[in-house]
Design a protein around this motif. Structure first.
Motif, PDB file in Angstrom:
ATOM      1  N   ASN A 109      40.172  30.314  34.447  1.00 29.48           N
ATOM      2  CA  ASN A 109      39.422  31.568  34.458  1.00 29.48           C
ATOM      3  C   ASN A 109      39.511  32.201  35.837  1.00 29.48           C
ATOM      4  OD1 ASN A 109      36.539  31.104  35.985  1.00 29.48           O
ATOM      5  ND2 ASN A 109      37.324  29.204  35.087  1.00 29.48           N
ATOM      6  N   SER A 110      39.151  33.463  35.923  1.00 33.26           N
ATOM      7  CA  SER A 110      39.222  34.198  37.191  1.00 33.26           C
ATOM      8  C   SER A 110      37.849  34.621  37.693  1.00 33.26           C
ATOM      9  CB  SER A 110      40.105  35.445  37.020  1.00 33.26           C
ATOM     10  OG  SER A 110      39.570  36.295  36.013  1.00 33.26           O
ATOM     11  N   LYS A 180      29.316  27.790  35.090  1.00 28.64           N
ATOM     12  CA  LYS A 180      30.525  27.553  34.295  1.00 28.64           C
ATOM     13  C   LYS A 180      30.490  26.174  33.646  1.00 28.64           C
ATOM     14  CE  LYS A 180      33.592  30.354  37.244  1.00 28.64           C
ATOM     15  NZ  LYS A 180      34.903  30.368  37.933  1.00 28.64           N
ATOM     16  N   ASP A 240      30.928  35.644  32.572  1.00 23.53           N
ATOM     17  CA  ASP A 240      32.221  36.166  32.176  1.00 23.53           C
ATOM     18  C   ASP A 240      33.156  35.012  31.827  1.00 23.53           C
ATOM     19  OD1 ASP A 240      31.507  38.814  32.565  1.00 23.53           O
ATOM     20  OD2 ASP A 240      32.053  38.773  34.669  1.00 23.53           O
ATOM     21  N   TYR A 241      32.821  33.822  32.346  1.00 26.05           N
ATOM     22  CA  TYR A 241      33.625  32.630  32.036  1.00 26.05           C
ATOM     23  C   TYR A 241      33.788  32.455  30.533  1.00 26.05           C
ATOM     24  CZ  TYR A 241      34.758  27.677  31.431  1.00 26.05           C
ATOM     25  OH  TYR A 241      35.340  26.496  31.038  1.00 26.05           O
ATOM     26  N   GLN A 244      36.326  34.503  28.775  1.00 35.46           N
ATOM     27  CA  GLN A 244      37.714  34.096  28.972  1.00 35.46           C
ATOM     28  C   GLN A 244      38.017  32.744  28.331  1.00 35.46           C
ATOM     29  OE1 GLN A 244      38.889  34.366  33.131  1.00 35.46           O
ATOM     30  NE2 GLN A 244      37.513  36.090  33.479  1.00 35.46           N
ATOM     31  N   ARG A 245      37.009  32.176  27.664  1.00 33.88           N
ATOM     32  CA  ARG A 245      37.150  30.801  27.181  1.00 33.88           C
ATOM     33  C   ARG A 245      38.176  30.638  26.060  1.00 33.88           C
ATOM     34  NH1 ARG A 245      38.356  26.743  25.877  1.00 33.88           N
ATOM     35  NH2 ARG A 245      37.357  24.693  26.061  1.00 33.88           N
ATOM     36  N   ASP A 247      40.978  32.549  25.861  1.00 36.14           N
ATOM     37  CA  ASP A 247      42.281  33.040  26.300  1.00 36.14           C
ATOM     38  C   ASP A 247      43.333  31.942  26.180  1.00 36.14           C
ATOM     39  OD1 ASP A 247      40.940  35.317  26.896  1.00 36.14           O
ATOM     40  OD2 ASP A 247      41.150  35.182  29.072  1.00 36.14           O
TER      41      ASP A 247
END
Length: 273
Positions: A109-110, A180, A240-241, A244-245, A247
């Protein structure tokens, strides 16, 4: 505060994570108590305020320079290869040592909240925590006839103040980003509860209550409480993590995420002795 990811049976155990969060809160509160001994010293947060740094080609603030120098050394010692460490400085040098082979714990993740952490810490938390020391200094200087702007709230302890500021920032950063780990733990426990919301881009957050020690008379207890209520807890929940989980997972893999499937097959499997 550090933890050894190689000794943990399950680094995503909620009991283990809860213990780490409590220790981090102790670290944050102790660091704030230390910072409260010094005046605000607003000069250290202003870009270009130190001629010495400008002459050396650095245009940022004293605190930004202090972070850069500290994190440059820590990066060489591979601090930021650990899955729970996030630097405030960009373009750090590579580690001098060979990287450790950490277990894969979090999904790629970013998410990095450090810019927001730096902003609210220097603009809100530090002025409030240092208010008593600053007012005492101002009164003492005015009693001596010192009333010039920029001096009444400045005790000159730029190195000491910045050293503690870095400790505060790093502890808050680790505390926030541990959200996270909470999210990943809950996601793996029952992914079917999260997948529909992630696909619809709903913003979810882990449950959690701050453990705030308001018993100290050396700092503004309400200020510490506000730090958690206004900043740390909302940022921890601003996951936001989770968005993106999924992706990189195929449609078939996502569709299979029900109570009967364990998504650890896509991420990490604990060693069974």
């Amino acid at each position: 505060m550090s933890q050894n990811f190689f000794l943990a049976d399950d680094p995503l155990s909620l009991e283990r994570i809860r213990s780490i969060l409590i220790r981090l809160e102790d670290t944050i509160i102790f660091s704030l108590i230390e910072r409260a001994q010094f005046a605000h010293n607003p000069k250290i947060y202003k870009p270009g305020a130190f001629k010495e740094l400008k002459d050396a080609g650095f245009q940022g603030s004293w605190l930004e320079w202090f972070l850069k120098e500290t994190e440059t050394f820590h990066a060489k010692a591979r601090r930021y290869t650990s899955p729970d460490e996030y630097p405030f400085t960009n373009n750090l040098p590579p580690p001098v040592l060979q990287p450790l082979d950490f277990p894969k714990i979090l999904y790629d993740n970013s998410v990095n909240a450090n810019a927001r952490i730096l902003e609210f810490t220097q603009n809100d938390i530090i002025p409030r925590i240092t208010k008593q020391a600053t007012e005492s200094l101002t009164a003492a200087k005015r009693a001596k006839g010192i009333v010039r702007d920029g001096e009444a709230d400045d005790d000159g302890n730029y190195g000491s103040a910045a050293t503690i500021d870095v400790e505060v920032l790093q502890a808050i950063s680790k505390r926030v980003h541990y959200g996270k780990f909470v999210s990943e733990s809950k996601f793996l426990e029952k992914p079917s509860d999260f997948v529909p919301h992630i696909l619809s881009m709903n913003r979810l957050g882990p449950d959690g209550q701050p453990v705030v020690d308001g018993g100290s008379t050396r700092i503004d207890a309400e200020g510490v409480k506000d730090l958690y209520e206004k900043y740390i807890i909302p940022l921890t929940k601003d996951v936001d993590y989770l968005l993106q989980r999924l992706d990189g997972l195929s449609k078939a893999e996502i569709e299979r995420t029900g109570p009967e499937i364990d998504l650890r097959m896509f991420l990490w499997s604990p060693k069974i002795n």
